[in-house]
Design a protein around this motif. Structure first.
Motif, PDB file in Angstrom:
ATOM      1  N   TRP A  15       0.714  -1.133  -0.067  1.00  0.00           N
ATOM      2  CA  TRP A  15      -0.009  -0.039   0.096  1.00  0.00           C
ATOM      3  C   TRP A  15       0.929   1.261   0.030  1.00  0.00           C
ATOM      4  CZ3 TRP A  15      -4.897   0.787  -1.508  1.00  0.00           C
ATOM      5  CH2 TRP A  15      -5.527  -0.616  -1.389  1.00  0.00           C
TER       6      TRP A  15
ATOM      7  N   LEU B  33      -1.598   6.274  -6.710  1.00  0.00           N
ATOM      8  CA  LEU B  33      -2.876   6.188  -6.473  1.00  0.00           C
ATOM      9  C   LEU B  33      -3.443   7.639  -6.001  1.00  0.00           C
ATOM     10  CD1 LEU B  33      -4.083   3.037  -4.667  1.00  0.00           C
ATOM     11  CD2 LEU B  33      -4.337   3.753  -7.125  1.00  0.00           C
TER      12      LEU B  33
ATOM     13  N   ILE C 219      -3.614  10.026  -9.167  1.00  0.00           N
ATOM     14  CA  ILE C 219      -4.545   9.291 -10.124  1.00  0.00           C
ATOM     15  C   ILE C 219      -6.149   9.744  -9.457  1.00  0.00           C
ATOM     16  CG2 ILE C 219      -5.578   7.402 -11.308  1.00  0.00           C
ATOM     17  CD1 ILE C 219      -2.812   6.465 -11.552  1.00  0.00           C
TER      18      ILE C 219
ATOM     19  N   PHE D  45      -7.688  12.618 -11.260  1.00  0.00           N
ATOM     20  CA  PHE D  45      -8.298  12.028 -12.572  1.00  0.00           C
ATOM     21  C   PHE D  45      -9.779  11.437 -12.020  1.00  0.00           C
ATOM     22  CE2 PHE D  45      -8.803   8.788 -15.763  1.00  0.00           C
ATOM     23  CZ  PHE D  45      -9.491   9.489 -16.622  1.00  0.00           C
ATOM     24  N   LEU D  46      -9.562  10.335 -11.283  1.00  0.00           N
ATOM     25  CA  LEU D  46     -10.903   9.819 -10.910  1.00  0.00           C
ATOM     26  C   LEU D  46     -11.706  10.662 -10.207  1.00  0.00           C
ATOM     27  CD1 LEU D  46      -9.246   6.134  -9.792  1.00  0.00           C
ATOM     28  CD2 LEU D  46     -10.357   6.900 -12.053  1.00  0.00           C
TER      29      LEU D  46
ATOM     30  N   VAL E  42     -13.621  12.877 -12.545  1.00  0.00           N
ATOM     31  CA  VAL E  42     -14.304  12.389 -13.635  1.00  0.00           C
ATOM     32  C   VAL E  42     -15.826  12.206 -13.051  1.00  0.00           C
ATOM     33  CG1 VAL E  42     -14.998  10.213 -14.500  1.00  0.00           C
ATOM     34  CG2 VAL E  42     -12.640  11.028 -14.884  1.00  0.00           C
TER      35      VAL E  42
ATOM     36  N   VAL F 148     -10.176   5.620 -31.178  1.00  0.00           N
ATOM     37  CA  VAL F 148     -10.463   6.207 -29.854  1.00  0.00           C
ATOM     38  C   VAL F 148      -9.520   7.643 -30.093  1.00  0.00           C
ATOM     39  CG1 VAL F 148      -9.910   6.315 -27.490  1.00  0.00           C
ATOM     40  CG2 VAL F 148     -10.845   4.271 -28.491  1.00  0.00           C
TER      41      VAL F 148
ATOM     42  N   PHE G  65     -17.553  10.957 -25.017  1.00  0.00           N
ATOM     43  CA  PHE G  65     -17.217   9.609 -24.309  1.00  0.00           C
ATOM     44  C   PHE G  65     -18.082   8.386 -24.614  1.00  0.00           C
ATOM     45  CE2 PHE G  65     -16.688   7.428 -19.930  1.00  0.00           C
ATOM     46  CZ  PHE G  65     -16.012   6.299 -20.499  1.00  0.00           C
TER      47      PHE G  65
ATOM     48  N   LEU H 169     -17.218   5.221 -26.826  1.00  0.00           N
ATOM     49  CA  LEU H 169     -17.345   3.825 -26.335  1.00  0.00           C
ATOM     50  C   LEU H 169     -18.587   3.173 -27.206  1.00  0.00           C
ATOM     51  CD1 LEU H 169     -18.230   4.083 -22.451  1.00  0.00           C
ATOM     52  CD2 LEU H 169     -16.303   3.001 -23.833  1.00  0.00           C
TER      53      LEU H 169
ATOM     54  N   VAL I 209      -8.097  -3.060  -7.010  1.00  0.00           N
ATOM     55  CA  VAL I 209      -7.655  -1.944  -7.536  1.00  0.00           C
ATOM     56  C   VAL I 209      -7.038  -1.789  -8.850  1.00  0.00           C
ATOM     57  CG1 VAL I 209      -5.953   0.026  -6.819  1.00  0.00           C
ATOM     58  CG2 VAL I 209      -7.171  -1.186  -4.975  1.00  0.00           C
TER      59      VAL I 209
ATOM     60  N   LEU J 254      -8.246   0.391 -12.115  1.00  0.00           N
ATOM     61  CA  LEU J 254      -7.313   1.256 -12.738  1.00  0.00           C
ATOM     62  C   LEU J 254      -7.513   1.087 -14.240  1.00  0.00           C
ATOM     63  CD1 LEU J 254      -4.035   1.719 -10.460  1.00  0.00           C
ATOM     64  CD2 LEU J 254      -6.098   3.393 -10.761  1.00  0.00           C
TER      65      LEU J 254
ATOM     66  N   ALA K 161     -10.546   2.291 -15.623  1.00  0.00           N
ATOM     67  CA  ALA K 161     -10.537   3.681 -16.015  1.00  0.00           C
ATOM     68  C   ALA K 161      -9.521   4.125 -17.072  1.00  0.00           C
ATOM     69  CB  ALA K 161      -9.934   4.303 -14.814  1.00  0.00           C
TER      70      ALA K 161
ATOM     71  N   VAL L  66     -10.432   3.522 -20.280  1.00  0.00           N
ATOM     72  CA  VAL L  66     -11.013   3.963 -21.233  1.00  0.00           C
ATOM     73  C   VAL L  66     -11.687   5.284 -21.245  1.00  0.00           C
ATOM     74  CG1 VAL L  66     -11.871   1.500 -21.689  1.00  0.00           C
ATOM     75  CG2 VAL L  66     -13.375   3.038 -20.383  1.00  0.00           C
ATOM     76  N   ILE L  67     -11.566   5.770 -20.130  1.00  0.00           N
ATOM     77  CA  ILE L  67     -12.001   7.417 -19.869  1.00  0.00           C
ATOM     78  C   ILE L  67     -11.198   8.256 -20.481  1.00  0.00           C
ATOM     79  CG2 ILE L  67     -13.014   8.973 -18.344  1.00  0.00           C
ATOM     80  CD1 ILE L  67     -13.342   6.749 -16.342  1.00  0.00           C
TER      81      ILE L  67
ATOM     82  N   SER M 290       0.548   7.941 -14.050  1.00  0.00           N
ATOM     83  CA  SER M 290      -0.244   7.502 -15.074  1.00  0.00           C
ATOM     84  C   SER M 290      -0.693   6.129 -14.986  1.00  0.00           C
ATOM     85  CB  SER M 290       0.218   7.852 -16.327  1.00  0.00           C
ATOM     86  OG  SER M 290       1.017   7.036 -17.119  1.00  0.00           O
ATOM     87  N   ILE M 291      -1.956   5.678 -15.607  1.00  0.00           N
ATOM     88  CA  ILE M 291      -2.244   4.249 -15.457  1.00  0.00           C
ATOM     89  C   ILE M 291      -1.400   3.589 -16.465  1.00  0.00           C
ATOM     90  CG2 ILE M 291      -4.201   2.850 -15.637  1.00  0.00           C
ATOM     91  CD1 ILE M 291      -6.157   5.160 -14.736  1.00  0.00           C
TER      92      ILE M 291
ATOM     93  N   ILE N 190       1.833   2.795 -14.959  1.00  0.00           N
ATOM     94  CA  ILE N 190       2.118   1.909 -14.022  1.00  0.00           C
ATOM     95  C   ILE N 190       1.864   0.302 -14.666  1.00  0.00           C
ATOM     96  CG2 ILE N 190       0.275   0.809 -12.175  1.00  0.00           C
ATOM     97  CD1 ILE N 190      -0.367   3.684 -11.279  1.00  0.00           C
TER      98      ILE N 190
END
Lengths: 294, 274
Positions: A10, A17, A20, A24-25, A28, A225, A274, A278, B106, B110, B113, B115-116, B148-149, B152
């Protein structure tokens, strides 16, 4: 011992983490909320002016003539640009891979170079190459007796010129992936085919291209994409013009969000784009699955 | 054998033609950047400078502050690269080799995510940057890109090939996890670390949309943003703009040429299985 790993794991992932998630997360998720509000210049001044408006932004987007214009342009770019880029990449890869090719290393490098150039810089170059009066393209055409064309000043030709530019800039990336795919095809298949008297055209049609299917699928998806996110090319070359003929959906989002500060509406546009991306990906994957390419 | 020599001519001829197509615009950029102001806007368009001059470069650096933008680009791209090395390498290794609760869940999240598209986050991100007072600053560009994903994922893919026995042996010798990572694992990861660094630096250098949004004044402009703004203001000064394009393109082109093996490897690792 094991608990050591548990904590260490961790700690090792924590910085990444954190970045991000925060940048980002969480944004969103916030964007989804933002798209349900009337966030505008007044809300930027004080959040007291912010109101929940439900799906109003999405309705507004679908009623906006400019959105449909931008969507049409973006689809034009994707539908013409993706096949063109994949075809150029495949052609280039086949040529570089050919046993007849000399200086392979040089050609591979030369064809890949546009990928690592800076988009803004090469967009500026293209703008002048395609310039009406002094551009080299028109000069070369004149040598063949053709009349000069106002490439970027014509609503009909501006988008094709940008498609050509994007193909030039990006096909090298796909080429490298296709080359790797070509190298993975076992040489014995070709030997067996030659023993059966198959010429090089037959080999290409019945061995190379079918076996390349999954690779072309990957390359097509990646390119598609990326192409849905058309922005910098028209921003630099045409500013979305002439007559909005090169305005893309993302460009519209940028205009609404960061020129007019309609951040709620812009978020709705982002989500619509988006979803479309998809959906298109789903369609392509579905088509590929039937051929066993995915 | 006659036919195959004709085919060889065709293959190499086509390749030469394509290479001419990809390289000519870059050659033209270099050539025009060395022309004296106004010389390119003539008909027929000149291919080589009649009197090569550095005047355009001098003007850009002395009058248009290009040195500052070059420095900004170096600071921003360097910062992002450093941050990404620390964050992504540590995380990629942990996701590949360390057993901890929730790891696979987790990581799956990631990957999902991925695709976003990044633009979805940009509107709230701007508001967040405003709250943090990092709009129009280096931090505003650097912080969101420090991990960045994709990075990683890249490191994780590579690290999985490291044998577990090596780690176990080090653990039996009583080494802590931090020491194992730094002394045992990191030396083995050198190729992927270089790959990640090159990819990140180039991506950061060429990034356009987010810097355009978050850099609201020209003090912190990176080269692409400065060049785009220059191109809008000085439409007619082709020679100067080409010099600006040179300064924007050449540093990363050189970096790529030096480390292309690593760059291509990263590109392939990243694309084979998204």
């Amino acid at each position: 011992m094991k608990s050591d790993q548990r904590i260490a794991g961790w700690i090792f992932v924590a910085p990444a983490l954190a970045v991000i998630s925060v940048f980002f997360l969480v944004p969103v998720i916030l964007a989804a909320g933002l798209s349900l509000t009337d966030f505008d210049l007044y809300a930027l001044g004080s959040l007291k002016n912010l109101q929940f408006v439900g799906l109003d932004n999405y309705v507004a987007v679908l009623r906006m003539g400019l959105f449909w214009r931008a969507l049409g342009n973006t689809l034009y770019f994707v539908v013409a640009g993706v096949p063109l880029s994949v075809a150029a990449a495949t052609g280039a890869a086949l040529l570089v891979h050919s046993r007849l090719a000399r200086w392979r290393g040089f050609f591979r490098l030369a064809l890949f170079t546009p990928v690592v150039t800076n988009l803004v810089a090469v967009a500026v170059i293209w703008k002048y190459l395609f310039e009406k009066r002094y551009g080299i393209v028109n000069y070369v055409m004149a040598l063949f007796g053709l009349h000069p064309i106002d490439w970027l000043g014509s609503p009909r030709l501006a988008m094709p010129t940008i498609i050509l530019f994007a193909t030039w800039k990006n096909f090298g990336y796909a080429m490298i992936i296709v080359l790797a795919g070509l190298q993975a095809i076992p040489e014995e298949l070709y030997e067996a085919a030659r023993l059966d008297g198959a010429g090089s055209w037959t080999q290409l049609r019945h061995i190379t291209l079918p076996l390349l299917g999954p690779t072309l699928m990957t390359v097509g998806l990646l390119t598609m994409v990326g192409y849905f996110q058309l922005f910098a090319e028209p921003y630099v070359i045409t500013e979305g013009g002439p007559l909005q003929s090169t305005l893309s959906v993302l460009y519209l989002m940028y205009n609404q969000g960061f020129d007019w500060w309609n951040l709620g509406l812009a978020s709705a546009i982002a989500f619509v784009l988006f979803s479309l991306t998809l959906a298109a990906t789903g369609v392509l994957v579905h088509a590929g699955r039937r051929r066993g390419w995915v | 054998m006659r036919r195959s020599s004709a085919a060889a001519w065709a293959v190499n001829g086509l390749l030469a033609l394509m290479a001419l197509g990809t390289l000519f615009p870059l050659f033209w950029m270099l050539s025009v950047s060395l022309m004296s102001p106004g010389a390119a806007n003539t008909f027929p368009p000149p291919l080589l400078p009649l009197h090569p001059t550095m005047a355009n470069y001098r003007m850009l650096f002395l009058r248009a502050d290009l040195g500052r933008y070059l420095l900004n680009s170096l600071i921003v791209s360097g910062g992002i690269t450093l941050g990404s090395l620390v964050c992504n390498v540590a995380a990629g290794y942990a996701f590949a080799k360390l057993r901890f609760q929730g790891r696979d869940r987790v990581f799956g999240l990631l990957l999902g995510a991925l695709v976003i598209p990044s633009q979805v986050a940009m509107m709230p991100l701007f508001l967040l940057a405003r709250e943090l007072h990092i709009v129009d600053s280096y931090a505003g560009v650097i912080l969101p890109s420090m991990a960045s994903i994709f990075g990683i994922y890249l490191v994780r893919q590579y690290t999985r090939a490291v044998p577990d026995e090596m780690l176990e042996a080090a653990r039996i010798d009583g080494a802590g996890e931090g020491i194992i990572f730094l002394r045992v694992v990191l030396p083995l990861l050198k190729p992927i670390v270089i790959t990640l660094a090159v990819l990140t630096f180039l991506t950061a250098w060429n990034d356009f949309m987010w810097p355009l949004i978050v850099l609201t004044g020209n003090n912190h402009y990176t080269l692409p943003i400065a060049l785009a703004s220059l191109a809008r203001m000085h439409n007619q000064h082709v020679e100067m703009l080409m010099a600006g394009a040179m300064v924007t393109v050449v540093p990363v082109l050189l970096l790529f040429l030096l480390l292309q093996r690593y760059y291509i490897q990263g590109l392939l690792l990243g694309s084979v299985k998204r």
